[in-house]
Structure formats: structure tokens, C-alpha cells
Design a protein around this motif. Structure first.
Motif, PDB file in Angstrom:
ATOM      1  N   ALA A 170       5.288   0.896   1.047  1.00 36.29           N
ATOM      2  CA  ALA A 170       5.402   1.617   2.313  1.00 36.29           C
ATOM      3  C   ALA A 170       4.018   2.146   2.662  1.00 36.29           C
ATOM      4  O   ALA A 170       3.326   2.701   1.806  1.00 36.29           O
ATOM      5  CB  ALA A 170       6.393   2.765   2.189  1.00 36.29           C
ATOM      6  N   ASP A 222       6.141  -4.719  -3.190  1.00 33.25           N
ATOM      7  CA  ASP A 222       6.657  -4.135  -1.952  1.00 33.25           C
ATOM      8  C   ASP A 222       6.083  -2.726  -1.824  1.00 33.25           C
ATOM      9  O   ASP A 222       5.875  -2.039  -2.824  1.00 33.25           O
ATOM     10  CB  ASP A 222       8.179  -4.088  -1.989  1.00 33.25           C
ATOM     11  N   LYS A 225       5.589   3.142   8.261  1.00 33.82           N
ATOM     12  CA  LYS A 225       6.256   4.392   8.672  1.00 33.82           C
ATOM     13  C   LYS A 225       5.661   4.932   9.946  1.00 33.82           C
ATOM     14  O   LYS A 225       4.516   4.860  10.216  1.00 33.82           O
ATOM     15  CB  LYS A 225       6.116   5.441   7.573  1.00 33.82           C
ATOM     16  N   LEU A 276       6.837  -1.707   4.494  1.00 31.63           N
ATOM     17  CA  LEU A 276       7.450  -0.781   5.440  1.00 31.63           C
ATOM     18  C   LEU A 276       6.349   0.043   6.090  1.00 31.63           C
ATOM     19  O   LEU A 276       5.584   0.719   5.399  1.00 31.63           O
ATOM     20  CB  LEU A 276       8.444   0.143   4.726  1.00 31.63           C
ATOM     21  N   GLY A 327       8.310  -0.450  11.168  1.00 34.11           N
ATOM     22  CA  GLY A 327       9.514  -0.774  10.411  1.00 34.11           C
ATOM     23  C   GLY A 327       9.212  -1.729   9.262  1.00 34.11           C
ATOM     24  O   GLY A 327       8.104  -1.786   8.741  1.00 34.11           O
ATOM     25  N   LEU A 328      10.211  -2.507   8.892  1.00 31.98           N
ATOM     26  CA  LEU A 328      10.104  -3.403   7.739  1.00 31.98           C
ATOM     27  C   LEU A 328       9.499  -4.742   8.143  1.00 31.98           C
ATOM     28  O   LEU A 328       9.960  -5.380   9.092  1.00 31.98           O
ATOM     29  CB  LEU A 328      11.487  -3.615   7.117  1.00 31.98           C
ATOM     30  N   ASN A 329       8.476  -5.155   7.429  1.00 30.41           N
ATOM     31  CA  ASN A 329       7.796  -6.430   7.661  1.00 30.41           C
ATOM     32  C   ASN A 329       7.937  -7.295   6.412  1.00 30.41           C
ATOM     33  O   ASN A 329       7.682  -6.827   5.301  1.00 30.41           O
ATOM     34  CB  ASN A 329       6.306  -6.212   7.925  1.00 30.41           C
ATOM     35  N   TYR A 363       7.634  -7.159   0.947  1.00 36.26           N
ATOM     36  CA  TYR A 363       8.161  -6.354   2.046  1.00 36.26           C
ATOM     37  C   TYR A 363       7.284  -5.124   2.210  1.00 36.26           C
ATOM     38  O   TYR A 363       7.052  -4.386   1.249  1.00 36.26           O
ATOM     39  CB  TYR A 363       9.613  -5.957   1.778  1.00 36.26           C
TER      40      TYR A 363
END
Length: 115
Positions: free
Chosen positions: A48, A46, A115, A113, A90-92, A111
Motif C-alpha cells: 500500500a 503486495d 491510498k 493499493l 485504489g487497487l492496482n 497488487y
């Protein structure tokens, strides 16, 4: 006790055929009971990111179908795959699903994210 050369040849040939057939059965059985191997190099976990896209990359068994969120992903003859995926803000959730011919499924969810 005299050895008949024809009998010896038949026994050798039968033994070789039995060994080949046994190996084939073992290989097929192993294929049907194991789950497909799916290796994700990117994304490895996961994460960002700031860009609205990501380059997915990995390897998979060659006789396997791979989908990402239900959409097929092209797999090279070597089992490698690579594709650029557009993401929303957002969150994918990226759900990778590998299915072999026997119907066995391996799933990995990452996941991302944005930004």
C-alpha cells in the motif's frame, strides 16, 4: 602393436568435437525446458502506498521479452529493468509476464493499493 599418429589425432579431434557438440546440445536443451527467471526487486510484494506512481525494478534473463499488463518493458543488456509506472486510485494489479524464445512464460502479479 604400432600406433598410427594420424589415427590418434583423428580420434582426439573427433572426441573433442563430440564433447563440444554434446555440450552445445545440453545447453540448448536446458534453455528450451526451463522457464525464464524474473526477479522483482520493487515491488517485492503486495503493498500500500500513498503516491500515484511506483518505480518498478528488477532483473530478467537477457533473451526474454518482458511485459507489464501487456505493455513491453525495456530491458538493458545486463538484464536489468527499471521504469516509473503511474497508478490509479485504489487497487492496482501489476501483471509481469516474461517469455523466452522457446515460448516458456513466467508470470508474477503484484497488487498495489494507492491510498
Amino acid at each position: 602393436m604400432a600406433f598410427d599418429s594420424k589415427k590418434i589425432v583423428y580420434i582426439i579431434v573427433a572426441t573433442i568435437l563430440l564433447a563440444v557438440f554434446s555440450f552445445y546440445l545440453f545447453y540448448q536443451f536446458r534453455f528450451y525446458v526451463r522457464f525464464p527467471e524474473l526477479i522483482l526487486e520493487v515491488p517485492a510484494g503486495d503493498m500500500a502506498i500513498s503516491e500515484p506512481h511506483i518505480e518498478i525494478k528488477g532483473r530478467i534473463d537477457t533473451e526474454t521479452v518482458l511485459t507489464l499488463n501487456g505493455r513491453p518493458i525495456y530491458i538493458k543488456e545486463t538484464g536489468e529493468f527499471q521504469e516509473r509506472i503511474n497508478l490509479g486510485d485504489g487497487l492496482n494489479a501489476l501483471e509481469f509476464e516474461a517469455q523466452n524464445k522457446a515460448g516458456k512464460i513466467t508470470k508474477i502479479i503484484r497488487y498495489i493499493l494507492v491510498k
